[in-house]
Every structure is written in C-alpha cells, then in structure tokens.
Motif scaffolding. Structure first.
Motif, PDB file in Angstrom:
ATOM      1  N   ALA A  33       5.887   3.614  -3.211  1.00  0.00           N
ATOM      2  CA  ALA A  33       7.127   4.207  -3.721  1.00  0.00           C
ATOM      3  C   ALA A  33       6.844   5.439  -4.587  1.00  0.00           C
ATOM      4  O   ALA A  33       7.631   6.388  -4.598  1.00  0.00           O
ATOM      5  N   ASP A  34       5.722   5.436  -5.278  1.00  0.00           N
ATOM      6  CA  ASP A  34       5.346   6.561  -6.137  1.00  0.00           C
ATOM      7  C   ASP A  34       4.653   7.681  -5.371  1.00  0.00           C
ATOM      8  O   ASP A  34       4.300   8.704  -5.950  1.00  0.00           O
ATOM      9  N   GLY A  35       4.416   7.481  -4.069  1.00  0.00           N
ATOM     10  CA  GLY A  35       3.845   8.533  -3.249  1.00  0.00           C
ATOM     11  C   GLY A  35       2.332   8.619  -3.262  1.00  0.00           C
ATOM     12  O   GLY A  35       1.764   9.599  -2.783  1.00  0.00           O
ATOM     13  N   LEU A  36       1.664   7.599  -3.782  1.00  0.00           N
ATOM     14  CA  LEU A  36       0.207   7.606  -3.847  1.00  0.00           C
ATOM     15  C   LEU A  36      -0.447   6.963  -2.623  1.00  0.00           C
ATOM     16  O   LEU A  36      -1.565   7.311  -2.258  1.00  0.00           O
ATOM     17  N   VAL A  37       0.253   6.022  -2.010  1.00  0.00           N
ATOM     18  CA  VAL A  37      -0.288   5.256  -0.891  1.00  0.00           C
ATOM     19  C   VAL A  37       0.675   5.347   0.289  1.00  0.00           C
ATOM     20  O   VAL A  37       1.899   5.351   0.105  1.00  0.00           O
ATOM     21  N   GLU A  38       0.105   5.418   1.483  1.00  0.00           N
ATOM     22  CA  GLU A  38       0.889   5.430   2.713  1.00  0.00           C
ATOM     23  C   GLU A  38       0.666   4.108   3.431  1.00  0.00           C
ATOM     24  O   GLU A  38      -0.471   3.655   3.590  1.00  0.00           O
ATOM     25  N   ARG A  39       1.744   3.491   3.867  1.00  0.00           N
ATOM     26  CA  ARG A  39       1.707   2.207   4.568  1.00  0.00           C
ATOM     27  C   ARG A  39       2.083   2.422   6.021  1.00  0.00           C
ATOM     28  O   ARG A  39       3.065   3.092   6.319  1.00  0.00           O
ATOM     29  N   THR A  40       1.301   1.827   6.929  1.00  0.00           N
ATOM     30  CA  THR A  40       1.612   1.876   8.350  1.00  0.00           C
ATOM     31  C   THR A  40       1.674   0.446   8.863  1.00  0.00           C
ATOM     32  O   THR A  40       0.686  -0.295   8.773  1.00  0.00           O
ATOM     33  N   ALA A  41       2.846   0.062   9.372  1.00  0.00           N
ATOM     34  CA  ALA A  41       3.029  -1.281   9.942  1.00  0.00           C
ATOM     35  C   ALA A  41       3.067  -1.154  11.458  1.00  0.00           C
ATOM     36  O   ALA A  41       3.751  -0.288  12.000  1.00  0.00           O
ATOM     37  N   TYR A  42       2.320  -2.010  12.131  1.00  0.00           N
ATOM     38  CA  TYR A  42       2.241  -1.996  13.586  1.00  0.00           C
ATOM     39  C   TYR A  42       3.077  -3.140  14.146  1.00  0.00           C
ATOM     40  O   TYR A  42       3.070  -4.247  13.612  1.00  0.00           O
ATOM     41  N   ASP A  43       3.774  -2.870  15.222  1.00  0.00           N
ATOM     42  CA  ASP A  43       4.623  -3.866  15.867  1.00  0.00           C
ATOM     43  C   ASP A  43       3.791  -4.684  16.846  1.00  0.00           C
ATOM     44  O   ASP A  43       3.793  -4.422  18.050  1.00  0.00           O
ATOM     45  N   GLU A  44       3.036  -5.615  16.307  1.00  0.00           N
ATOM     46  CA  GLU A  44       2.188  -6.466  17.134  1.00  0.00           C
ATOM     47  C   GLU A  44       2.030  -7.822  16.463  1.00  0.00           C
ATOM     48  O   GLU A  44       2.344  -7.983  15.290  1.00  0.00           O
ATOM     49  N   LEU A  45       1.555  -8.771  17.213  1.00  0.00           N
ATOM     50  CA  LEU A  45       1.309 -10.114  16.678  1.00  0.00           C
ATOM     51  C   LEU A  45      -0.171 -10.408  16.788  1.00  0.00           C
ATOM     52  O   LEU A  45      -0.755 -10.200  17.855  1.00  0.00           O
ATOM     53  N   PRO A  46      -0.819 -10.899  15.760  1.00  0.00           N
ATOM     54  CA  PRO A  46      -0.254 -11.059  14.429  1.00  0.00           C
ATOM     55  C   PRO A  46       0.038  -9.698  13.787  1.00  0.00           C
ATOM     56  O   PRO A  46      -0.543  -8.691  14.186  1.00  0.00           O
ATOM     57  N   PRO A  47       0.933  -9.680  12.807  1.00  0.00           N
ATOM     58  CA  PRO A  47       1.304  -8.412  12.175  1.00  0.00           C
ATOM     59  C   PRO A  47       0.089  -7.720  11.563  1.00  0.00           C
ATOM     60  O   PRO A  47      -0.805  -8.370  11.026  1.00  0.00           O
ATOM     61  N   ARG A  48       0.067  -6.402  11.692  1.00  0.00           N
ATOM     62  CA  ARG A  48      -1.025  -5.620  11.121  1.00  0.00           C
ATOM     63  C   ARG A  48      -0.411  -4.508  10.274  1.00  0.00           C
ATOM     64  O   ARG A  48       0.486  -3.803  10.730  1.00  0.00           O
ATOM     65  N   VAL A  49      -0.907  -4.381   9.043  1.00  0.00           N
ATOM     66  CA  VAL A  49      -0.440  -3.343   8.127  1.00  0.00           C
ATOM     67  C   VAL A  49      -1.665  -2.652   7.551  1.00  0.00           C
ATOM     68  O   VAL A  49      -2.594  -3.307   7.079  1.00  0.00           O
ATOM     69  N   ASP A  50      -1.675  -1.336   7.629  1.00  0.00           N
ATOM     70  CA  ASP A  50      -2.767  -0.525   7.098  1.00  0.00           C
ATOM     71  C   ASP A  50      -2.282   0.296   5.915  1.00  0.00           C
ATOM     72  O   ASP A  50      -1.109   0.682   5.851  1.00  0.00           O
ATOM     73  N   TYR A  51      -3.221   0.590   5.009  1.00  0.00           N
ATOM     74  CA  TYR A  51      -2.926   1.419   3.850  1.00  0.00           C
ATOM     75  C   TYR A  51      -3.975   2.508   3.730  1.00  0.00           C
ATOM     76  O   TYR A  51      -5.144   2.298   4.022  1.00  0.00           O
ATOM     77  N   ARG A  52      -3.527   3.666   3.289  1.00  0.00           N
ATOM     78  CA  ARG A  52      -4.423   4.776   2.977  1.00  0.00           C
ATOM     79  C   ARG A  52      -3.774   5.585   1.874  1.00  0.00           C
ATOM     80  O   ARG A  52      -2.573   5.482   1.641  1.00  0.00           O
ATOM     81  N   LEU A  53      -4.577   6.380   1.222  1.00  0.00           N
ATOM     82  CA  LEU A  53      -4.035   7.262   0.194  1.00  0.00           C
ATOM     83  C   LEU A  53      -3.338   8.443   0.846  1.00  0.00           C
ATOM     84  O   LEU A  53      -3.785   8.940   1.880  1.00  0.00           O
ATOM     85  N   THR A  54      -2.268   8.878   0.240  1.00  0.00           N
ATOM     86  CA  THR A  54      -1.642  10.129   0.648  1.00  0.00           C
ATOM     87  C   THR A  54      -2.544  11.258   0.145  1.00  0.00           C
ATOM     88  O   THR A  54      -3.423  11.029  -0.699  1.00  0.00           O
ATOM     89  N   PRO A  55      -2.349  12.474   0.624  1.00  0.00           N
ATOM     90  CA  PRO A  55      -3.135  13.581   0.065  1.00  0.00           C
ATOM     91  C   PRO A  55      -2.967  13.699  -1.454  1.00  0.00           C
ATOM     92  O   PRO A  55      -3.925  13.976  -2.171  1.00  0.00           O
ATOM     93  N   TRP A  56      -1.766  13.448  -1.948  1.00  0.00           N
ATOM     94  CA  TRP A  56      -1.537  13.496  -3.399  1.00  0.00           C
ATOM     95  C   TRP A  56      -2.300  12.372  -4.098  1.00  0.00           C
ATOM     96  O   TRP A  56      -2.869  12.565  -5.174  1.00  0.00           O
ATOM     97  N   GLY A  57      -2.343  11.197  -3.487  1.00  0.00           N
ATOM     98  CA  GLY A  57      -3.110  10.085  -4.047  1.00  0.00           C
ATOM     99  C   GLY A  57      -4.598  10.387  -4.047  1.00  0.00           C
ATOM    100  O   GLY A  57      -5.308  10.091  -5.004  1.00  0.00           O
TER     101      GLY A  57
END
Length: 126
Positions: free
Chosen positions: A80-104
């Motif tokens: 929400a603060d713009g430091l981290v980017e979340r990517t959720a994939y539509d697959e089973l089991p659910p997979r969610v990845d995180y990375r820093l934004t350029p600002w982060g």
C-alpha cells in the motif's frame, strides 16, 4: 553543496527539489520513517533487497518467528505504501510473489548509510 540555517540541502544539479526548512525536513523524514515502522518491515525489506522475486512461503521460511498473519499484514502495508509489488497467479495451489518496486529498491542505499552511521558510533564508543 551549500547549507545555511534556513536551508537543509541544496538541490542536485538538473533536479528541482523542494525547499526544506529544518521543520519541514524533520516532518518529511518522520513521515518517511513512519513507512518503516513495525517489528517486521525492515526484516522483510532486507530479504527483498537482493532484487529477486520471493514467494510468500519463502519469505515465511526465511524470517524466523513471523506468523503468516503478520507477514501478510506487513506485506500488505508495504504494498500500500508503494515499497513492495505483489503478483498473484491464477493457479492451484495459489502462488503469490513479492518484489521491491523501484522506489523500494532505492531505499537500500539509505539503509546502508544508516548502518555505516551506526557502525561509526560503535567504533568511537569502543
């Protein structure tokens, strides 16, 4: 760089920066530091500073003592603060990845500078 009692820092060449007074600089730094408040946010950020994408489960394994609920909460706040980017994939089991934004990612040198600053105090005290 020229400094006066009314001006905290001079603008970099070619970049227009806001004019800070000591009070406005203190307020803005306090607000920026507020983004990092919380027991786990800095630990999470340091896990992500290598630039690699991290899965939720990997972060949970790498951060000793954090619960799933707390990790999810802290990641949501960082997103929400713009430091981290979340990517959720539509697959089973659910997979969610995180990375820093350029600002982060740009926060890394600032935190490294704080570490160097803290080491200087330890060196002078001991």
């Amino acid at each position: 760089m020229t400094r006066t009692h009314l001006e905290v820092s001079a603008p970099e060449k070619g970049k227009q920066r806001p004019h800070y007074t000591p009070l406005s600089a203190a307020i803005d730094v306090e607000a920026a530091l507020g983004l990092l408040e919380g027991r786990w946010k800095l630990v999470i950020l340091f896990q992500l500073f290598d630039g690699k994408v991290q899965r939720f489960s990997d972060l949970e394994k790498r951060i000793d003592g954090i619960s799933q609920k707390m990790l999810a909460q802290q990641l949501r706040q960082l997103e929400a603060d713009g430091l981290v980017e979340r990517t959720a994939y539509d697959e089973l089991p659910p997979r969610v990845d995180y990375r820093l934004t350029p600002w982060g990612q740009a926060l890394c040198p600032a935190l490294d500078a704080i570490l160097v600053w803290a080491e200087a105090r330890e060196a002078s005290a001991g």
